[in-house]
Design a protein around this motif. Structure first.
Motif, PDB file in Angstrom:
ATOM      1  N   LEU A   1      38.359 -17.039 -19.789  1.00 17.43           N
ATOM      2  CA  LEU A   1      39.369 -15.987 -19.709  1.00 17.43           C
ATOM      3  C   LEU A   1      40.484 -16.197 -20.722  1.00 17.43           C
ATOM      4  O   LEU A   1      41.022 -15.231 -21.271  1.00 17.43           O
ATOM      5  N   SER A   2      40.850 -17.449 -20.967  1.00 14.50           N
ATOM      6  CA  SER A   2      41.898 -17.711 -21.952  1.00 14.50           C
ATOM      7  C   SER A   2      41.460 -17.244 -23.329  1.00 14.50           C
ATOM      8  O   SER A   2      42.214 -16.601 -24.071  1.00 14.50           O
ATOM      9  N   PHE A   3      40.204 -17.563 -23.700  1.00 14.11           N
ATOM     10  CA  PHE A   3      39.678 -17.125 -24.991  1.00 14.11           C
ATOM     11  C   PHE A   3      39.579 -15.608 -25.051  1.00 14.11           C
ATOM     12  O   PHE A   3      39.874 -14.993 -26.082  1.00 14.11           O
TER      13      PHE A   3
ATOM     14  N   ILE B   1      39.809  -2.545 -24.875  1.00 16.29           N
ATOM     15  CA  ILE B   1      39.326  -3.805 -24.317  1.00 16.29           C
ATOM     16  C   ILE B   1      40.007  -4.000 -22.969  1.00 16.29           C
ATOM     17  O   ILE B   1      41.238  -4.107 -22.894  1.00 16.29           O
ATOM     18  N   LEU B   2      39.222  -4.032 -21.908  1.00 17.72           N
ATOM     19  CA  LEU B   2      39.740  -4.126 -20.540  1.00 17.72           C
ATOM     20  C   LEU B   2      38.943  -5.171 -19.784  1.00 17.72           C
ATOM     21  O   LEU B   2      37.707  -5.189 -19.853  1.00 17.72           O
ATOM     22  N   ASP B   3      39.632  -6.027 -19.048  1.00 17.30           N
ATOM     23  CA  ASP B   3      38.942  -7.104 -18.346  1.00 17.30           C
ATOM     24  C   ASP B   3      37.901  -6.580 -17.366  1.00 17.30           C
ATOM     25  O   ASP B   3      36.868  -7.216 -17.146  1.00 17.30           O
TER      26      ASP B   3
ATOM     27  N   GLU C   1      43.106 -14.279 -25.667  1.00 12.70           N
ATOM     28  CA  GLU C   1      43.571 -14.589 -27.021  1.00 12.70           C
ATOM     29  C   GLU C   1      42.865 -13.716 -28.059  1.00 12.70           C
ATOM     30  O   GLU C   1      43.501 -13.145 -28.943  1.00 12.70           O
ATOM     31  N   GLN C   2      41.550 -13.616 -27.951  1.00 13.62           N
ATOM     32  CA  GLN C   2      40.790 -12.836 -28.920  1.00 13.62           C
ATOM     33  C   GLN C   2      41.137 -11.357 -28.827  1.00 13.62           C
ATOM     34  O   GLN C   2      41.323 -10.674 -29.844  1.00 13.62           O
ATOM     35  N   GLY C   3      41.221 -10.838 -27.583  1.00 11.17           N
ATOM     36  CA  GLY C   3      41.542  -9.421 -27.404  1.00 11.17           C
ATOM     37  C   GLY C   3      42.909  -9.064 -27.951  1.00 11.17           C
ATOM     38  O   GLY C   3      43.095  -8.026 -28.595  1.00 11.17           O
ATOM     39  N   LEU C   4      43.886  -9.918 -27.731  1.00  7.23           N
ATOM     40  CA  LEU C   4      45.247  -9.649 -28.177  1.00  7.23           C
ATOM     41  C   LEU C   4      45.386  -9.742 -29.690  1.00  7.23           C
ATOM     42  O   LEU C   4      46.079  -8.934 -30.312  1.00  7.23           O
TER      43      LEU C   4
ATOM     44  N   ASP D   1      35.070  -6.056 -19.907  1.00  7.47           N
ATOM     45  CA  ASP D   1      34.724  -7.000 -20.966  1.00  7.47           C
ATOM     46  C   ASP D   1      34.806  -8.480 -20.565  1.00  7.47           C
ATOM     47  O   ASP D   1      34.280  -9.318 -21.292  1.00  7.47           O
ATOM     48  N   ALA D   2      35.482  -8.799 -19.468  1.00  8.30           N
ATOM     49  CA  ALA D   2      35.537 -10.201 -19.013  1.00  8.30           C
ATOM     50  C   ALA D   2      34.376 -10.433 -18.052  1.00  8.30           C
ATOM     51  O   ALA D   2      34.482 -10.187 -16.849  1.00  8.30           O
TER      52      ALA D   2
END
Length: 310
Positions: free
Chosen positions: A50-52, A38-40, A55-58, A43-44
């Motif tokens: 961005l906060s969600f 998962i990489l911004d 949080e979800q990725g981590l 996937d962003a």
């Protein structure tokens, strides 16, 4: 992606375009080798929270790869920006779960003496700044797929636990076999090829090769594939080949007559490769002290059932 694929979130700072491209390359390599990264940069999407996303990725990942550059350490320690926000989430997970094993620090673009941010202190890291990319990548991939654990030899039994005569004989034979086994990935071997049925084991675990030898002519030796998957030979090679040269070896025979100075190539049943160079062969008129000396190299970064390249 299948349900068995592990998932990893990449936490890093946008130091520069060059650094972003390096992170992108690493992530692409890992996805090529089965890790759902998962990489911004992928996937962003525009309009995402961005906060969600962070949080979800981590929280949903098996691994968090923290790219510890100078700027990442500065932002993480100062609680600044995305790196600082991700640090707070990761630190909270570490506090609540008491488990740091899923977080892997990766040092890249780091010019200081502090290689990881404070909240990752004490974790072992892989240093891409001070190592060859392929070697570091191999170390990272082995950790992700638990291949590093397989290099540890299995735990055996106490050889002196029984008092039975038959067991004592078996124990004596098993202890003597240590003479014909060397666990290292490279080295030099000298042994009497008339003893132990001509067998000598090199390596350990998935990297173990049971080599088999018998008498041949002067300055030569018969080598067998009885305990390995394939046996390769090419008399043109006098030094250890690179993996790209393996295709030039003949793997069609069960046995090869190898002369002093020549190379024989082996693939074991775990699809690992080893190259052995014959250094010396001594034949005696008596039936003792028949010497075979060879140098060997076990390739820990090559598999026979894969054509993947980084």
């Amino acid at each position: 992606m299948t349900p068995d694929n592990k998932k990893a979130f990449v936490s890093y700072a946008w130091d520069s375009e060059e650094h972003k491209k390096w992170v992108l390359k690493l992530a692409a390599n890992l996805r090529k080798h089965g890790l759902d990264v998962i990489l911004d940069q992928w996937d962003a999407r525009l309009g995402n929270d961005l906060s969600f996303f962070m949080e979800q990725g981590l929280t949903d990942s098996h691994f968090v790869l923290c790219i510890c550059s100078d700027k990442y350490i500065e932002k993480a320690n100062g609680g600044i920006g995305g790196a600082g926000y991700e640090k707070r989430i990761i630190a909270s997970e570490m506090m609540n779960n008491s488990d740091k094993r899923y977080i892997i620090p990766i040092v890249k673009g780091n010019s200081g003496t502090e290689k990881v941010p404070t909240f990752l202190s004490g974790l072992r890291y892989v240093d891409f700044d001070n190592g060859n990319y392929f070697d570091c990548y191999q170390e990272l991939l082995e950790r992700i797929y638990d291949e590093d654990i397989k290099k540890k030899p299995p735990l055996g039994k106490n050889p002196f636990i029984s008092t039975e005569i038959s067991d004592k004989i078996t124990t004596k034979l098993n202890v003597e076999k240590i003479i014909f086994h060397i666990p290292f990935l490279e080295g030099k071997v000298s042994f009497d090829y008339k003893r132990n049925s001509g067998s000598y084991i090199i390596g350990e675990g998935d990297y173990e090769f049971n080599t088999q030898w018998s008498e041949c002519g002067e300055n030569s030796i018969h080598c067998y594939r009885d305990h390995v998957l394939r046996l390769g030979y090419n008399p043109a090679y006098k030094e250890f080949p690179s993996p790209n040269d393996f295709i030039n070896f003949d793997f069609s025979s069960r046995t090869k007559s190898v002369n002093v100075g020549e190379i024989v190539l082996m693939e074991n049943r775990k699809h690992k490769f080893a190259a052995l160079k014959i250094l010396r062969v001594v034949r005696r008129t008596e039936d003792i002290n028949h010497l075979l000396e060879f140098e060997y190299k076990i390739y820990n970064d090559v598999r026979g059932d894969s054509n993947d390249h980084i």
